[in-house]
Motif scaffolding. Sequence first.
Motif, PDB file in Angstrom:
ATOM      1  N   GLY A  76     -28.812  -2.607 -11.048  1.00 31.11           N
ATOM      2  CA  GLY A  76     -30.362  -2.174 -10.598  1.00 31.11           C
ATOM      3  C   GLY A  76     -30.591  -1.463  -9.374  1.00 31.11           C
ATOM      4  N   TYR A  77     -32.012  -1.480  -9.079  1.00 30.81           N
ATOM      5  CA  TYR A  77     -32.505  -0.874  -7.938  1.00 30.81           C
ATOM      6  C   TYR A  77     -31.799  -1.357  -6.565  1.00 30.81           C
ATOM      7  N   PHE A  78     -31.520  -2.778  -6.630  1.00 27.06           N
ATOM      8  CA  PHE A  78     -31.135  -3.125  -5.346  1.00 27.06           C
ATOM      9  C   PHE A  78     -29.751  -2.465  -5.024  1.00 27.06           C
ATOM     10  N   GLU A  79     -28.521  -2.254  -6.190  1.00 19.09           N
ATOM     11  CA  GLU A  79     -27.600  -1.505  -5.957  1.00 19.09           C
ATOM     12  C   GLU A  79     -27.731   0.071  -5.555  1.00 19.09           C
ATOM     13  N   TYR A  80     -28.706   0.632  -6.482  1.00 24.11           N
ATOM     14  CA  TYR A  80     -28.830   2.008  -6.215  1.00 24.11           C
ATOM     15  C   TYR A  80     -29.437   2.192  -4.847  1.00 24.11           C
ATOM     16  N   CYS A  81     -30.101   1.301  -4.309  1.00 19.49           N
ATOM     17  CA  CYS A  81     -30.726   1.253  -2.957  1.00 19.49           C
ATOM     18  C   CYS A  81     -29.835   1.180  -1.785  1.00 19.49           C
ATOM     19  N   ILE A  82     -28.781   0.337  -2.110  1.00 15.15           N
ATOM     20  CA  ILE A  82     -27.755   0.084  -0.945  1.00 15.15           C
ATOM     21  C   ILE A  82     -26.965   1.199  -0.908  1.00 15.15           C
ATOM     22  N   VAL A  83     -26.451   1.862  -2.106  1.00 17.58           N
ATOM     23  CA  VAL A  83     -25.838   3.179  -1.836  1.00 17.58           C
ATOM     24  C   VAL A  83     -26.522   4.380  -1.293  1.00 17.58           C
ATOM     25  N   ALA A  84     -27.788   4.517  -1.787  1.00 17.12           N
ATOM     26  CA  ALA A  84     -28.631   5.395  -1.246  1.00 17.12           C
ATOM     27  C   ALA A  84     -28.587   5.411   0.259  1.00 17.12           C
ATOM     28  N   ILE A  97     -29.426  13.153  -3.761  1.00 11.17           N
ATOM     29  CA  ILE A  97     -28.951  13.726  -4.970  1.00 11.17           C
ATOM     30  C   ILE A  97     -28.674  13.087  -6.017  1.00 11.17           C
ATOM     31  N   ILE A  98     -28.330  11.614  -5.775  1.00 12.18           N
ATOM     32  CA  ILE A  98     -27.683  10.703  -6.757  1.00 12.18           C
ATOM     33  C   ILE A  98     -29.207  10.371  -7.699  1.00 12.18           C
ATOM     34  N   ALA A  99     -30.210  10.488  -7.272  1.00 21.59           N
ATOM     35  CA  ALA A  99     -31.491  10.632  -7.997  1.00 21.59           C
ATOM     36  C   ALA A  99     -31.338  11.597  -9.235  1.00 21.59           C
ATOM     37  N   ARG A 100     -30.652  12.523  -9.043  1.00 22.34           N
ATOM     38  CA  ARG A 100     -30.809  13.581 -10.006  1.00 22.34           C
ATOM     39  C   ARG A 100     -30.027  13.091 -11.365  1.00 22.34           C
ATOM     40  N   GLY A 101     -29.183  12.054 -11.145  1.00 23.94           N
ATOM     41  CA  GLY A 101     -28.746  11.423 -12.479  1.00 23.94           C
ATOM     42  C   GLY A 101     -29.438  10.082 -12.697  1.00 23.94           C
ATOM     43  N   ASN A 102     -29.536   9.148 -11.888  1.00 26.54           N
ATOM     44  CA  ASN A 102     -30.075   7.813 -11.949  1.00 26.54           C
ATOM     45  C   ASN A 102     -31.372   7.928 -12.670  1.00 26.54           C
ATOM     46  N   THR A 103     -32.264   8.757 -12.009  1.00 27.75           N
ATOM     47  CA  THR A 103     -33.827   8.631 -12.606  1.00 27.75           C
ATOM     48  C   THR A 103     -34.052   9.610 -13.456  1.00 27.75           C
ATOM     49  N   PHE A 104     -33.055  10.489 -14.016  1.00 28.17           N
ATOM     50  CA  PHE A 104     -33.229  11.808 -14.765  1.00 28.17           C
ATOM     51  C   PHE A 104     -32.963  11.505 -16.310  1.00 28.17           C
ATOM     52  N   ALA A 121     -23.705  10.511 -20.637  1.00 29.65           N
ATOM     53  CA  ALA A 121     -22.392  10.175 -19.932  1.00 29.65           C
ATOM     54  C   ALA A 121     -22.021  11.185 -19.216  1.00 29.65           C
ATOM     55  N   LEU A 122     -22.158  12.205 -19.510  1.00 33.15           N
ATOM     56  CA  LEU A 122     -21.977  13.464 -18.159  1.00 33.15           C
ATOM     57  C   LEU A 122     -22.636  13.281 -17.122  1.00 33.15           C
ATOM     58  N   MET A 123     -24.048  13.087 -17.433  1.00 34.35           N
ATOM     59  CA  MET A 123     -25.094  12.760 -15.984  1.00 34.35           C
ATOM     60  C   MET A 123     -24.415  11.542 -15.298  1.00 34.35           C
ATOM     61  N   ALA A 124     -23.860  10.646 -15.786  1.00 39.21           N
ATOM     62  CA  ALA A 124     -23.586   9.515 -15.085  1.00 39.21           C
ATOM     63  C   ALA A 124     -22.268   9.697 -14.341  1.00 39.21           C
ATOM     64  N   GLN A 125     -21.509  10.649 -14.637  1.00 38.92           N
ATOM     65  CA  GLN A 125     -20.154  11.488 -13.951  1.00 38.92           C
ATOM     66  C   GLN A 125     -20.824  12.473 -12.876  1.00 38.92           C
ATOM     67  N   GLY A 126     -21.976  12.768 -12.738  1.00 42.86           N
ATOM     68  CA  GLY A 126     -22.610  14.029 -11.839  1.00 42.86           C
ATOM     69  C   GLY A 126     -22.559  15.036 -12.607  1.00 42.86           C
ATOM     70  N   LYS A 127     -21.989  15.374 -13.723  1.00 42.00           N
ATOM     71  CA  LYS A 127     -21.577  16.674 -14.250  1.00 42.00           C
ATOM     72  C   LYS A 127     -22.734  17.476 -15.068  1.00 42.00           C
ATOM     73  N   TYR A 128     -23.956  16.604 -15.020  1.00 45.25           N
ATOM     74  CA  TYR A 128     -25.152  17.336 -15.885  1.00 45.25           C
ATOM     75  C   TYR A 128     -26.303  16.596 -14.908  1.00 45.25           C
ATOM     76  N   LEU A 129     -27.117  17.506 -14.273  1.00 47.32           N
ATOM     77  CA  LEU A 129     -28.059  16.840 -13.227  1.00 47.32           C
ATOM     78  C   LEU A 129     -29.351  17.452 -13.530  1.00 47.32           C
ATOM     79  N   GLY A 130     -30.303  16.990 -13.230  1.00 52.57           N
ATOM     80  CA  GLY A 130     -31.829  17.615 -13.342  1.00 52.57           C
ATOM     81  C   GLY A 130     -32.371  17.981 -12.088  1.00 52.57           C
ATOM     82  N   ALA A 131     -33.599  18.806 -12.237  1.00 50.97           N
ATOM     83  CA  ALA A 131     -34.540  19.035 -10.883  1.00 50.97           C
ATOM     84  C   ALA A 131     -35.784  18.785 -11.539  1.00 50.97           C
ATOM     85  N   MET A 132     -36.661  18.431 -10.510  1.00 53.92           N
ATOM     86  CA  MET A 132     -37.937  17.946 -10.938  1.00 53.92           C
ATOM     87  C   MET A 132     -39.054  19.177 -10.666  1.00 53.92           C
ATOM     88  N   ALA A 133     -39.777  19.592 -11.460  1.00 55.77           N
ATOM     89  CA  ALA A 133     -40.835  20.662 -11.005  1.00 55.77           C
ATOM     90  C   ALA A 133     -42.117  20.140 -11.270  1.00 55.77           C
TER      91      ALA A 133
END
Length: 399
Positions: A76-84, A97-104, A121-133
């Motif tokens: 959840g967001y608790f774990e996400y935010c303690i890591v951030a 940068i971890i938001a480029r996977g978790n929230t995309f 599955a690739l996104m969870a490994q940081g191998k396929y990430l997005g950017a917001m415009a």
Amino acid sequence: MADVDTQVSTHTGYWTEERLMMREMARDFAKNEVLPVANRIDPERGDIPQSLIDKMGELGFFGILIPEEYGGLGLGYFEYCIVAEELSRAWMCAGSIIARGNTFYRSIPAKNDSEKREKIALMAQGKYLGAMAMSEPNAGSDVASITCRARRDDHEWVVTGNKYWCTFADRANFLNVVCRTDTDPDAPRWAGLTSVIFEKQPGTFPEGVFGAQIPKIGYFGWKTFELAFDQARAPVQPTLRSDGEAFKTIASGLEGARAHTAARSIGLAQGALEDATAYAKERVQFGQPISDFQAIRFKLATMATEIEAARQLMYHVCNEIDSGRRCDKEAAMVKYFAAEMAERTTSEALQILGGAGYTTLHAVERYWRDARLTKIFEGSSEIQQRIISDSILGKPTIR
């Protein structure tokens, strides 16, 4: 991020053994892997290395919020935010940068569900990430004023217009571009916004998309761009089914985004506090460490108190989000309080270091520069005050 224990005990009702382990793992990684890179690269305004991103992916940091069925951790967001928070104690771009996977992962471009699963599955490994415009030269927090347009041409979107503040646009695997697709003059201002997804190779821009780097005073580690779309074409994504619904999607994620920004703010402030505490113990003036002087001691006491207050409010907000309860007011509060606190605290830390703090030889100036941004992005402090006051008083009658 010195070896100084300035953090209040975590033995509260929020903490499980698993959360404590995740927190310690993230902190060790930030100290041993992120901080040396940040200290070397940030003064040069360089980019976060792919090797560091890969290591973060191996630890699962990009998939904290991604469901287990898609290859994520399903937390959840608790774990996400303690890591951030822990990553930001070393370098805010790492905590960001971890938001480029978790929230995309919900906006993955794919022709079918099978391809979608593979890419997540690739996104969870940081191998396929997005950017917001999303932001534009004349549209920031006022998302309803977006003018970049997309028209449907059979199975493609044709996009024309400009976007601003597009961080990581060059290195991302895809761009999520929020466009106006409804021209009904009687529709609400927020209606008719659609996410158009441009898939691309990292290091390039799609055909018809041109990027100009924006010169920043901080938030180094990745580049931020202004993008121009000139009849740029992107396929309609059959797995998204969100025509005209982008505003609702954006609004639904604001609570989590504000908690994430609070976490980054707290991490910056904590790092500054630790460095200032260590420096105060070592710096000798008038025959004694400056940590003996009441003025310095009281500064550190105030800094530690405000950091912990922000942290506990963040824990509450994350718990509410993970419990499925609305907390838009509280999320605005924690984003506002933590960002304002981070600027004060990092400034005080720089003051404790004196002239040394105003050099790039110490990380405190980095924390200070980056903390200033937290009052602006993800909704400025003034926007948060508006949300909070509207919740307390109701909207002004003129609105």
